[in-house]
Scaffold this active site. Sequence first.
Site, short mmCIF file in Angstrom:
data_model
loop_
_atom_site.label_atom_id
_atom_site.label_comp_id
_atom_site.label_asym_id
_atom_site.label_seq_id
_atom_site.Cartn_x
_atom_site.Cartn_y
_atom_site.Cartn_z
N ASN A 247 0.79 -1.23 0.00
CA ASN A 247 0.00 0.00 0.00
C ASN A 247 0.83 1.29 0.00
OD1 ASN A 247 -2.48 1.72 0.88
ND2 ASN A 247 -0.98 2.03 2.53
N SER B 283 -4.15 2.38 -8.68
CA SER B 283 -4.91 3.64 -8.73
C SER B 283 -5.69 3.69 -10.03
CB SER B 283 -3.93 4.82 -8.67
OG SER B 283 -4.58 6.02 -9.03
N TYR C 293 3.75 8.73 -11.52
CA TYR C 293 2.75 8.06 -10.67
C TYR C 293 1.90 7.11 -11.52
CZ TYR C 293 -1.01 7.60 -7.19
OH TYR C 293 -1.93 7.11 -6.29
N ALA D 229 2.59 5.76 -14.36
CA ALA D 229 3.42 4.64 -14.85
C ALA D 229 3.61 3.61 -13.74
CB ALA D 229 4.77 5.17 -15.33
N SER D 230 3.88 4.08 -12.53
CA SER D 230 4.11 3.14 -11.42
C SER D 230 2.84 2.34 -11.12
CB SER D 230 4.57 3.89 -10.16
OG SER D 230 3.52 4.66 -9.59
N LYS D 231 1.70 3.00 -11.22
CA LYS D 231 0.43 2.33 -10.87
C LYS D 231 -0.01 1.39 -11.98
CE LYS D 231 -0.05 4.13 -6.81
NZ LYS D 231 0.10 3.27 -5.63
P1 NAD Z 1 -0.93 8.50 2.53
O1 NAD Z 1 -0.03 9.54 1.98
O2 NAD Z 1 -1.97 8.87 3.51
O3 NAD Z 1 -0.08 7.30 3.14
C1 NAD Z 1 1.02 6.78 2.46
C2 NAD Z 1 1.77 5.82 3.35
O4 NAD Z 1 2.94 5.41 2.62
C3 NAD Z 1 2.26 6.44 4.66
O5 NAD Z 1 2.06 5.52 5.71
C4 NAD Z 1 3.74 6.66 4.43
O6 NAD Z 1 4.51 6.56 5.60
C5 NAD Z 1 4.08 5.52 3.47
N1 NAD Z 1 5.30 5.83 2.72
C6 NAD Z 1 5.49 6.81 1.80
N2 NAD Z 1 6.77 6.82 1.40
C7 NAD Z 1 7.41 5.82 2.08
C8 NAD Z 1 8.73 5.33 2.10
N3 NAD Z 1 9.71 5.88 1.36
N4 NAD Z 1 9.01 4.29 2.92
C9 NAD Z 1 8.06 3.73 3.68
N5 NAD Z 1 6.79 4.15 3.70
C10 NAD Z 1 6.47 5.18 2.91
O7 NAD Z 1 -1.58 7.82 1.23
P2 NAD Z 1 -2.97 7.09 0.96
O8 NAD Z 1 -3.85 8.07 0.29
O9 NAD Z 1 -3.44 6.37 2.15
O10 NAD Z 1 -2.51 6.08 -0.18
C11 NAD Z 1 -2.22 4.72 0.07
C12 NAD Z 1 -2.02 4.05 -1.29
O11 NAD Z 1 -3.20 4.21 -2.08
C13 NAD Z 1 -0.88 4.65 -2.11
O12 NAD Z 1 -0.20 3.63 -2.79
C14 NAD Z 1 -1.60 5.55 -3.08
O13 NAD Z 1 -0.86 5.77 -4.26
C15 NAD Z 1 -2.86 4.76 -3.34
N6 NAD Z 1 -3.96 5.59 -3.82
C16 NAD Z 1 -4.42 6.61 -3.08
C17 NAD Z 1 -5.46 7.39 -3.60
C18 NAD Z 1 -6.03 8.55 -2.85
O14 NAD Z 1 -6.84 9.29 -3.44
N7 NAD Z 1 -5.68 8.77 -1.58
C19 NAD Z 1 -6.01 7.10 -4.85
C20 NAD Z 1 -5.50 6.03 -5.57
C21 NAD Z 1 -4.47 5.26 -5.04
#
Ligand code: NAD
Length: 247
Positions: free
Chosen positions: A85, A137, A152, A154-156
């Site tokens: 995640n 995503s 982003y 590309a990674s997803k």
């Molecule tokens: P968030 O920013 O609230 O949390 C991200 C988490 O990733 C945090 O716990 C942070 O500590 C951890 N993290 C980031 N960089 C790190 C690193 N270098 N080492 C270790 N941990 C690290 O994000 P979120 O919104 O809860 O997103 C969670 C996942 O869902 C992500 O992969 C995000 O891309 C994906 N996502 C989120 C959304 C959205 O709208 N929030 C939409 C689509 C996908």
Amino acid sequence: MKFVDKVALVTGGSRGIGLATAKMLSENGATVIITGKDSKRLEKVSSEISNCIGIAGDIRNTNDVKNIVKKTIEKFGRLDILVNNAGIFPQIKQLHEIEEEEWNEVLDVNLTGQFRFTKEAIPHLQKTSGSIINISSDAGLKAYQGFNADAYSASKAALIILTKCWALEYAKDKIRVNCICPGVVDTDMTKPFLKTQNDKEFMDNEHPLGRIGQPEEVAKAIIYFASDDASWTTGAVLAVDGGQSTK
Ligand code: NAD
């Protein structure tokens, strides 16, 4: 209680979608390990969840990742569920404005980071016929006008195809690998895009169901994939996005 005697590791579990997932796994009987960079925050958050510990580490650092999985096995003896995640969102810029460093940083966390955790976890998941859930995503499913976060996206998108590759590769070990594509969810990651009432209305209207999502709404789908309810489901990609990707 879907996860009695199961051990689950949630990367980026200190907040947002990861935290909501960790809480739901715990409520359903799992022992949960949450990871993230901020050890103080992990300590505080994990102390508020039953049967949960935090192990700090940077997903960009292979030794940190190895250490997290090693400690998990030393302490709990097994691993059943990996939720890939952790992720970051870059500054919005057109491709020709992105520095290579910025590009690499996003790929390192969002893609190579998932590779690192999966690689370390697989030998343990082979023993438990475990389950992996990759958090991709909507940005990995399609291009959005003005989105301009190419690294982003590309990674997803890569995580979507890796879900299918890993599902196929490890089906022989009965490891299931599935993927979730959230739309815009109300977390720290999206705060910068939801500053004003206009921003919020714009984002709500982007979703056919008329609103952005809550972390718990994504967590419920993660719980489904992690559980025996999805015992015949692998390689699946599920949009949990208020219909955003249908447009
Ligand atoms: P968030 O920013 O609230 O949390 C991200 C988490 O990733 C945090 O716990 C942070 O500590 C951890 N993290 C980031 N960089 C790190 C690193 N270098 N080492 C270790 N941990 C690290 O994000 P979120 O919104 O809860 O997103 C969670 C996942 O869902 C992500 O992969 C995000 O891309 C994906 N996502 C989120 C959304 C959205 O709208 N929030 C939409 C689509 C996908």
